[in-house]
Design a protein around this motif. Sequence first.
Motif, mmCIF file in Angstrom:
data_model
loop_
_atom_site.group_PDB
_atom_site.id
_atom_site.type_symbol
_atom_site.label_atom_id
_atom_site.label_comp_id
_atom_site.label_asym_id
_atom_site.label_seq_id
_atom_site.Cartn_x
_atom_site.Cartn_y
_atom_site.Cartn_z
ATOM 1 N N GLU A 102 0.836 -1.189 0.000
ATOM 2 C CA GLU A 102 0.000 0.000 0.000
ATOM 3 C C GLU A 102 0.882 1.255 0.000
ATOM 4 O O GLU A 102 1.960 1.268 0.609
ATOM 5 N N PRO A 103 0.450 2.324 -0.646
ATOM 6 C CA PRO A 103 1.243 3.567 -0.633
ATOM 7 C C PRO A 103 1.194 4.248 0.737
ATOM 8 O O PRO A 103 0.252 4.049 1.515
ATOM 9 N N ASP A 104 2.221 5.036 1.011
ATOM 10 C CA ASP A 104 2.249 5.894 2.201
ATOM 11 C C ASP A 104 2.258 5.117 3.521
ATOM 12 O O ASP A 104 1.829 5.648 4.550
ATOM 13 N N ILE A 105 2.748 3.883 3.514
ATOM 14 C CA ILE A 105 2.913 3.150 4.776
ATOM 15 C C ILE A 105 4.116 3.733 5.518
ATOM 16 O O ILE A 105 5.175 3.965 4.930
ATOM 17 N N VAL A 106 3.954 3.940 6.800
ATOM 18 C CA VAL A 106 5.050 4.465 7.633
ATOM 19 C C VAL A 106 5.828 3.286 8.210
ATOM 20 O O VAL A 106 5.248 2.426 8.879
ATOM 21 N N PRO A 107 7.135 3.203 7.966
ATOM 22 C CA PRO A 107 7.919 2.080 8.483
ATOM 23 C C PRO A 107 7.904 2.012 10.003
ATOM 24 O O PRO A 107 7.783 3.030 10.699
ATOM 25 N N THR A 108 8.018 0.809 10.514
ATOM 26 C CA THR A 108 8.165 0.564 11.945
ATOM 27 C C THR A 108 9.647 0.393 12.248
ATOM 28 O O THR A 108 10.340 -0.372 11.567
ATOM 29 N N VAL A 109 10.128 1.095 13.265
ATOM 30 C CA VAL A 109 11.538 1.020 13.655
ATOM 31 C C VAL A 109 11.629 0.546 15.100
ATOM 32 O O VAL A 109 11.011 1.128 15.999
ATOM 33 N N PHE A 110 12.388 -0.514 15.318
ATOM 34 C CA PHE A 110 12.552 -1.085 16.660
ATOM 35 C C PHE A 110 14.030 -1.341 16.911
ATOM 36 O O PHE A 110 14.759 -1.766 16.011
ATOM 37 N N ALA A 111 14.480 -1.110 18.147
ATOM 38 C CA ALA A 111 15.867 -1.405 18.517
ATOM 39 C C ALA A 111 15.929 -1.797 19.985
ATOM 40 O O ALA A 111 15.169 -1.288 20.816
ATOM 41 N N CYS A 112 16.843 -2.720 20.304
ATOM 42 C CA CYS A 112 17.074 -3.139 21.691
ATOM 43 C C CYS A 112 18.547 -3.476 21.858
ATOM 44 O O CYS A 112 19.296 -3.542 20.878
#
Length: 284
Positions: A102-112
């Motif tokens: 889908e267009p305009d999906i906002v990426p998910t960013v995760f870090a630990c």
Amino acid sequence: MDTVYLNGQYLPADQAKVSVFDRGFLFGDSVYEVIPFYQGIGFRLAEHLQRLEHSLRALRIEMNQDWTPILTRLVELNGGGNVSVYLQVTRGSAGKRVHVIEPDIVPTVFACCQSIRDIYQEGIDKVVGIKVIVTADLRWHRCDIKSTCLLPNILVLQQAKESGAQEAILQRDGALTEGASCNFFIVEQGVIYTPPIGTEILSGTTRALILELADQHGIPRQEAEIDYQRLIHADEVWISSSTRAIVPVLQVDDYVVGDGQKGPLWQRMFEIFTRYQHQLMTGE
């Protein structure tokens, strides 16, 4: 290591939530990096982030992010010192399960974060040689992308475990590519050999460092195709990864490597590598 980063927030790990419609969860539509931080400073951070950008471009995930302050702050919040940072970027959630992007999906960013062992302090005698199996490389053909789609890797590692081994080296069309979670090397008559980088092999940062250290210390090395016969008849076999450094392989399937002991060139490279790591970890 209780604080994580998720989409612009630093928060306790048990409070971090991701949508069930996130494409990383549904499809493995995501990439990752594992980056060592020594004394709170990212080790070869530029190289890790360059590889991350390569993976993101390959998946056509658009990110314009300054990662360094984000990851540095996460390390600080987890007490600083020597840790590895796991960074994952997914395509994000469209609010539904749909294969088409889908267009305009906002990426998910995760870090630990996780702590790093100081193998310099443990020393050569504490390193235990391992057994590996050789099995078919069932992964897709874009292994240069550090994707979270690791099911083939997980299955062959389980196969190795059930065979009394600790790692699996993968074989495709007669050529050995890499390990399920590592790169590998062989030694023949004092020369280090490792398969050349391509789309079917991940460009490991520890692999690159080993080759650089070999060059700096006058140890001959080459990148060359390695088949099963070369592997089982090698004088020495090693594996490498950012979390395990350099580990000697003493057995391949039912074949003993060399004389079944940790080889002299591995011992020399281990000393060089751990001295280098120790300087980073302690500043000494």
